[in-house]
Scaffold this active site. Structure first.
Site, mmCIF file in Angstrom:
data_model
loop_
_atom_site.group_PDB
_atom_site.id
_atom_site.type_symbol
_atom_site.label_atom_id
_atom_site.label_comp_id
_atom_site.label_asym_id
_atom_site.label_seq_id
_atom_site.Cartn_x
_atom_site.Cartn_y
_atom_site.Cartn_z
ATOM 1 N N ASP A 285 -11.983 -9.375 4.456
ATOM 2 C CA ASP A 285 -13.253 -9.421 3.718
ATOM 3 C C ASP A 285 -13.797 -10.846 3.708
ATOM 4 O OD1 ASP A 285 -13.171 -6.720 3.047
ATOM 5 O OD2 ASP A 285 -13.795 -7.081 0.979
ATOM 6 N N TYR B 47 0.812 -1.209 0.000
ATOM 7 C CA TYR B 47 0.000 0.000 0.000
ATOM 8 C C TYR B 47 0.848 1.264 0.000
ATOM 9 C CZ TYR B 47 -4.536 -2.211 0.813
ATOM 10 O OH TYR B 47 -5.682 -2.908 0.673
ATOM 11 N N ASP C 79 -6.120 -7.190 4.139
ATOM 12 C CA ASP C 79 -7.243 -6.582 3.416
ATOM 13 C C ASP C 79 -8.123 -7.683 2.842
ATOM 14 O OD1 ASP C 79 -8.778 -4.576 2.086
ATOM 15 O OD2 ASP C 79 -7.728 -5.075 0.232
ATOM 16 N N LYS D 177 3.586 -15.352 3.001
ATOM 17 C CA LYS D 177 3.842 -16.105 1.773
ATOM 18 C C LYS D 177 5.347 -16.350 1.726
ATOM 19 C CE LYS D 177 2.492 -17.916 -2.170
ATOM 20 N NZ LYS D 177 1.663 -19.144 -2.213
ATOM 21 N N ASP E 63 -2.379 -18.478 1.018
ATOM 22 C CA ASP E 63 -3.338 -19.213 0.176
ATOM 23 C C ASP E 63 -4.032 -20.296 0.988
ATOM 24 O OD1 ASP E 63 -0.821 -20.381 0.293
ATOM 25 O OD2 ASP E 63 -0.796 -21.070 -1.785
#
Ligand code: IPM
Ligand code: MG
Length: 366
Positions: free
Chosen positions: A255, A146, A251, A195, A227
């Site tokens: 959700d 970001y 982020d 990751k 993942d």
């Protein structure tokens, strides 16, 4: 006590849901003998329309001067709103990112909790829901992709875009400490998500988290690849207590976590810095498609105000009262449209209410 709250109503359903959260705060003030002074500041599209930019320096100063910030949501329809014809740094979201950075709000708490009463709204099968779930996502909020350098340019006649993902050990350590601190107050389990099989930033993340974990012998922790985490959230959400992760992964996963609870309209969030100061906002967006219709669910914003009472003002009793009132309103079978049961409609007798009625019903129960 007297508290100064900077209020950012923002765009879309923002003004509607913020009005209900203020109503609830005023009820709390009445009942417990406090006073909340509100100063409204503009951000996002609302600020672009007046000032041509999504956040002015004056607005940042007003936010800084307050004891906490209560926010609705910002942004509009990215395909149709004229705000998205502007260059990226002038669009509504740029205001939010600038505010997060200016106030150093690096620790973003996003609880995802399945209310017994909303099991019907949960899209997962009953055998997966099991005895429910209650997790807290601790998302790093001021670093990573970001805030890295980005650029789009033509190289040898080919359009090329670059975004950079940078973390230093201090940024990782301070949010990891927050994650473990929160775990100590909960079920004492941290799942650190990265990751590390691909990214250097994730390998550093893992190393620093392991370091921090040494100071919390009571907390059990594990590393999980992002993942796999996305999969585990729909396969066995009950396994998670605190999910600790970097900005972009947080982020996306927040959700997903919110959707498995049934409605993003239920989920609050707090963004904190090193002090008691925080910005409190619903996890969901501005929902331009339903703005102005009086049907948005104000509960996420009301619960965000409860988080403000708890984390910024140390008003635990008051926060408990708001959370209990929300539970009670659900028990009494009042629902906004987003949390109306889809299947087995006849089994429970629920009453559908609008945004402002929901605010009133919650106030009545405080
Ligand atoms: C969120 C939102 C923001 C983010 C957007 C509006 C920039 O999706 O708070 O999760 O990506 O952080
Ligand atoms: Mg998001």
């Amino acid at each position: 006590m007297n508290y100064n709250v900077a209020v950012i109503s923002g765009d879309g359903i923002g003004p509607e849901v913020v009005a209900e959260a203020k109503k609830v705060l005023d009820k709390v003030a009445d009942k417990f003998g406090h006073k909340f002074n509100y100063e409204h500041i503009l951000m996002g599209g609302a600020s672009i329309d007046v000032h041509g930019v999504p956040l002015t320096d004056e607005a940042i100063e007003s936010a800084k001067a307050a004891d906490a910030v209560l926010m609705g949501s910002i942004g509009g329809n990215t395909s149709t709103s004229p705000w998205y014809q502007l260059p990226p740094e002038k669009r509504p979201e740029a205001g939010l990112l600038k505010l997060r950075k200016s106030l150093n709000l690096f620790a973003n708490l996003r609880p995802a909790y399945l209310y017994e009463e909303l099991k019907e709204a949960c899209p997962l099968r009953n055998d997966i829901i099991g005895s429910g779930f209650d997790m807290m996502i601790m998302r790093e909020l001021t670093g990573g992709l970001y805030f890295g350098e980005r650029q789009t340019k033509e190289i040898d006649g080919v359009m090329t875009a670059v975004d950079t993902l940078t973390y230093n050990e201090n940024e990782i350590r301070r949010v990891a400490v927050r994650g473990f601190d929160i775990a100590m107050k909960r079920r004492k389990k941290v799942t650190s998500v990265d990751k590390a099989n691909v990214l250097d930033s994730s390998r550093l993340w893992r190393k620093i988290v392991e370091d921090v974990a040494k100071d919390y012998p009571e907390v059990s922790y594990e590393h999980m690849l992002v993942d796999n985490c996305a999969m585990q959230l729909v396969k066995n959400p009950g396994q998670f207590d605190v999910i600790l992760t970097e900005n972009m992964f947080g982020d996306i996963l927040s959700d997903e976590a919110s959707m498995v609870t049934g409605s993003i309209g239920m989920l609050s969030s707090a963004s904190l810095n090193e002090t008691k100061f925080g910005l409190y906002e619903p996890s969901g967006g501005s929902a331009p498609d339903i703005a102005g219709k009086g049907i948005a669910n104000p509960i996420a914003t009301i619960l965000s105000a409860a988080m403000m009472l708890r984390y910024s003002f140390d008003l635990d009793k008051e926060a408990d009262a708001v959370e209990a009132a929300v539970k009670q309103v659900l028990k009494d079978n009042y629902r906004t449209i987003d949390i109306m049961p889809q299947a087995d409609k006849d089994k429970i007798k629920v009453t559908q209410v609008g945004t402002s009625q929901m605010g009133d019903l919650i106030c009545d129960r405080i």
